[in-house]
Design an enzyme around this catalytic site. Structure first.
Site, PDB file in Angstrom:
ATOM      1  N   HIS A 469       0.838  -1.203   0.000  1.00  0.00           N
ATOM      2  CA  HIS A 469       0.000   0.000   0.000  1.00  0.00           C
ATOM      3  C   HIS A 469       0.882   1.267   0.000  1.00  0.00           C
ATOM      4  O   HIS A 469       0.743   2.134  -0.866  1.00  0.00           O
ATOM      5  CB  HIS A 469      -0.919  -0.023   1.226  1.00  0.00           C
ATOM      6  CG  HIS A 469      -1.827   1.155   1.340  1.00  0.00           C
ATOM      7  ND1 HIS A 469      -3.165   1.090   1.030  1.00  0.00           N
ATOM      8  CD2 HIS A 469      -1.609   2.445   1.717  1.00  0.00           C
ATOM      9  CE1 HIS A 469      -3.715   2.275   1.219  1.00  0.00           C
ATOM     10  NE2 HIS A 469      -2.786   3.118   1.639  1.00  0.00           N
ATOM     11  N   GLU A 470       1.779   1.333   0.960  1.00  0.00           N
ATOM     12  CA  GLU A 470       2.635   2.529   1.053  1.00  0.00           C
ATOM     13  C   GLU A 470       3.550   2.633  -0.161  1.00  0.00           C
ATOM     14  O   GLU A 470       3.841   3.729  -0.645  1.00  0.00           O
ATOM     15  CB  GLU A 470       3.440   2.529   2.355  1.00  0.00           C
ATOM     16  CG  GLU A 470       2.603   2.534   3.637  1.00  0.00           C
ATOM     17  CD  GLU A 470       1.483   3.581   3.641  1.00  0.00           C
ATOM     18  OE1 GLU A 470       1.646   4.644   3.013  1.00  0.00           O
ATOM     19  OE2 GLU A 470       0.438   3.321   4.280  1.00  0.00           O
ATOM     20  N   HIS A 473       1.696   4.371  -2.898  1.00  0.00           N
ATOM     21  CA  HIS A 473       1.762   5.831  -2.743  1.00  0.00           C
ATOM     22  C   HIS A 473       3.140   6.336  -3.200  1.00  0.00           C
ATOM     23  O   HIS A 473       3.258   7.364  -3.847  1.00  0.00           O
ATOM     24  CB  HIS A 473       1.583   6.226  -1.272  1.00  0.00           C
ATOM     25  CG  HIS A 473       0.169   6.195  -0.776  1.00  0.00           C
ATOM     26  ND1 HIS A 473      -0.863   6.835  -1.413  1.00  0.00           N
ATOM     27  CD2 HIS A 473      -0.373   5.622   0.338  1.00  0.00           C
ATOM     28  CE1 HIS A 473      -1.993   6.656  -0.720  1.00  0.00           C
ATOM     29  NE2 HIS A 473      -1.718   5.915   0.342  1.00  0.00           N
ATOM     30  N   HIS A 476       3.478   6.663  -6.869  1.00  0.00           N
ATOM     31  CA  HIS A 476       2.753   7.860  -7.299  1.00  0.00           C
ATOM     32  C   HIS A 476       3.658   9.091  -7.150  1.00  0.00           C
ATOM     33  O   HIS A 476       3.666   9.985  -7.998  1.00  0.00           O
ATOM     34  CB  HIS A 476       1.496   8.003  -6.433  1.00  0.00           C
ATOM     35  CG  HIS A 476       0.403   8.837  -7.025  1.00  0.00           C
ATOM     36  ND1 HIS A 476      -0.731   9.153  -6.311  1.00  0.00           N
ATOM     37  CD2 HIS A 476       0.247   9.421  -8.228  1.00  0.00           C
ATOM     38  CE1 HIS A 476      -1.525   9.890  -7.064  1.00  0.00           C
ATOM     39  NE2 HIS A 476      -0.956  10.070  -8.234  1.00  0.00           N
TER      40      HIS A 476
HETATM   41 ZN   LIG Z   1      -3.058   5.179   1.882  1.00  0.00          ZN
END
Ligand SMILES: [Zn+2]
Length: 677
Positions: A469-470, A473, A476
């Site tokens: 998940h991290e 990010h 991105h």
């Molecule tokens: Zn998040």
């Protein structure tokens, strides 16, 4: 004394923060000086004798305050990841200075005059999409704070804002006081039946710390959640559940009913003053969903699909409780308890079985390999840049052509100066200035199981998905490729920011991906597929009921904020009416959700609670595209990189998404993944 070197380009490799020369005592003077520098830059824009142009006003404003952003990023990142009392004390001093500075900008009428002049000539300016988005964003930063209002209404707006901040504060204080007030002391050991060892131990210690005999339970999550999930004693489960559900709803000095009514009315009034129909219209203007109608249609569509599944699950659970303990009517205080029992019976998945397949180093390599297959990225560990702590790993990220893409910091283990949870952050945004593409410095911070003398760091499955998940990010941030810093990387609308992170989690459930990294740390054996199957199934356990619950909170939020609340006088009655269509358990008159709904009445989630589900719809829909073409399909990955990951907030997220996917997101993928259709 100010270290001048902290206010000029760092002469370090990749211009990364020179952690080793920064002392705690440097922050306050450096930040104060950087604010002065930023103010001068604003004055220069305002006092420019030339006519306002996109370049001399909007671009100049976006690139102003670079030194301030840089030093305050370093400071606040460390305040989260490696703090101490001195840093915390400085944060108390610095925060008001920074909010005063940003208020000074928003309330600067001469600056607004120039921004507005550019905005009003927009159609003649021949701007690119990105420039047009930046101009709108800058203009709205002023107008949404009342810059266009006549003086009298401006004063009114400030009054409302002041009252609102006091009321939210009071709301939060009441919830906190109620949480802290409740204590359940158990003195009979048999009442602990069913609870895990660790929970009992913690309850004993808590009692001791307050000079009490026995075991003490509170409404803090680490105490409350295990109690309602595992305690066999039904009466005590009822007691603590009702206590948790009736926070700030007891007609005493800590009651929040009146605060809820006042907050919603003031928010409505504020929105009207600024020319919006309701508070939800105001908030959603800067969201992918755009309007309350979209949110309502979206929620109701999901609700319709999830409800039959939820009712089925509830019926099953009720039968299970009936068979097991002869429970006639399943109540709120029975839900978590029997759900857990049923889940254990169906999957008997425990973390200890899975952990040997998830050695941290292997999982990191797995994430890097996947990023390489999808986006052509290469991660090389380097030791040529400063770290703020020895545990931090530092990487140089390049593409397969060898171009430098990003610096990447990864900080995995807990320590006293680190706050809980996991997050992604950055030390420097990406932007293009004078033709040069200045690359970002991205970081992820987690609190994973530490290695011991005999065992490496072995992650729970939840930690594995957290890492992905991290990392999503982080991608991105790393792959950002925009001109202006304020719309680069993760600076996107709020209901869009979780797409890259959540979509990456999907690879953790796929055989083809797990084979790359989920190997036993001792034997090298790849994780057995029957375990993977169980992980997948248990991930969607009671998904119908969960979906209904999430939707009910989102609908409550929209009901408070998507209409004129003037007619509402009875908080509980209003809420009960809204919940009618989504509740499964019998109604309890003692409890109220709104009076402790801190997300929307204290935090920043008002008219935004829907975005949890919204982001799930996006990530499921996006991943289904990968699944259709192959989870390592280069064409799909490149479309995702070119249209989403690299584009930041340069255009409306729906436009970006459609360009990637070829169509608007549909809820079916989520419903399929969740096993609801
Ligand atoms: Zn998040």
């Amino acid at each position: 004394m100010i270290k001048k070197t902290l206010l000029t380009p760092f002469k370090t490799k990749y211009n990364t923060p020179p952690f080793r020369i920064i002392e705690t005592s440097d922050y306050l003077p450096t930040i104060t000086e950087a604010i002065k520098m930023a103010k001068n830059e604003i004055d220069t824009i305002v006092n420019n004798p030339d006519q306002p142009t996109f370049e001399n006003t909007i671009v100049a404003l976006d690139f102003s305050g670079e030194q301030l952003d840089r030093i305050s990023s370093i400071f606040f990142n460390l305040n989260s990841a490696e703090t101490n009392e001195d840093i915390q004390k400085i944060a108390q001093e610095v925060s008001p200075l920074l909010s005063e500075f940003s208020n000074d900008i928003t309330l600067n009428e001469d600056l607004f005059k120039r921004v507005k002049a550019v905005y009003e000539s927009k159609s003649e300016l021949n701007l690119t999409e990105e420039q047009s988005t930046l101009l709108d964003k800058k203009y709205k930063g002023f107008s949404r704070n009342g810059a266009n209002l006549p003086e009298g209404k401006k004063v009114k707006l400030r009054e409302i804002d002041k009252k609102l901040s006091q009321l939210s504060l009071k709301f939060g204080e009441n919830v906190l006081a109620e949480t802290n007030k409740f204590e359940m002391l158990i003195s009979d050991e048999s009442d602990l039946s069913g609870l895990p060892e660790g929970t009992i131990e913690a309850a004993k210690q808590l009692a001791e710390s307050k000079d009490k005999e026995g075991w003490l339970f509170t409404l803090d999550y680490p105490s409350y959640i295990p109690f309602v999930t595992y305690a066999d004693n039904r009466e005590l489960r009822k007691k603590i559940t009702l206590a948790a559900g009736s926070k700030a709803f007891k007609n005493d000095e800590l009651d929040n009913k009146d605060n809820v009514l006042q907050i919603t009315k003031l928010r409505h009034e504020r929105a009207n003053l600024l020319g919006y129909q309701t508070h939800a219209h105001f908030v959603l203007e800067e969201r992918m969903a755009e309007t309350p109608e979209t949110v309502l249609n979206f929620s109701n569509e999901l609700l319709e699909k999830a409800k039959p599944a939820a009712e089925r699950e509830f019926k099953n659970l009720e039968n299970f409780a009936k068979d097991l303990d002869n429970i006639d009517r399943l109540e709120k205080w029975d839900g978590p308890y029997y759900s857990e029992k049923l889940k254990q019976k169906l999957y008997s998945l425990d973390d200890e079985k899975l952990k040997p397949y998830f050695k941290l180093e292997n999982v990191i390599d797995g994430a890097f390999t996947i990023a390489n297959k999808l986006f052509d990225l290469k991660f090389e560990e380097i030791d040529t840049i400063d770290k703020y702590h020895d545990d931090v790993l530092t990487y140089k990220v390049t593409n397969t052509k060898g171009d430098f893409i990003s610096v990447f910091y990864a900080d995995f283990f807990p320590r006293p100066g680190k706050r809980n949870g996991a997050w992604m952050t950055s030390y420097k945004p990406q932007y293009i200035l004078n033709g040069e593409n200045s690359r970002p410095h991205v970081s992820i911070v987690c609190n994973f199981t530490k290695p011991t003398k005999t065992k490496p760091s072995l992650l729970t499955f939840n930690e594995v998905t957290t890492l992905f998940h991290e990392f999503g990010h982080a991608l991105h941030g790393m792959l950002a490729n925009t001109t202006y810093p304020s719309i680069s990387g993760t600076s996107v609308f709020w209901d869009f920011v979780e797409l890259p992170s959540q979509v990456m989690e999907n690879w953790c459930f796929e055989k083809e991906a797990l084979e790359l990294f989920a190997t036993h740390y001792e034997t090298g054996e790849v994780i057995p597929m029957e375990l993977v199957k169980k992980i997948k199934e248990s991930a969607t356990f009671h998904e119908g009921m969960q979906t209904l619950r999430q939707l009910s909170f989102g609908l409550l939020d929209m009901s408070w904020h998507g209409q004129d609340p003037i007619q509402i006088t009875d908080v509980k009655a209003f809420e009960t009416e809204i919940f009618k269509n989504t509740s499964l358990y019998p109604e309890t008159k003692e409890t109220c959700m709104s009076t402790a709904f801190s997300h929307i009445f204290q935090g920043g989630y008002s008219s935004g609670y829907y975005s949890y589900k919204w982001a799930e719809v996006l990530d499921a829909d996006a991943f289904e595209y990968f699944k259709e073409e192959g989870i390592f399909n280069k064409t799909v990955a490149t479309k995702f990189k070119d249209n989403v990951l690299s584009r930041g907030g340069t255009e409306n997220p729906m436009t970006l998404y459609k360009r990637f996917r070829g169509q608007e997101p549909k809820p079916e993928a989520l419903l399929r993944r969740a096993g609801l259709i």
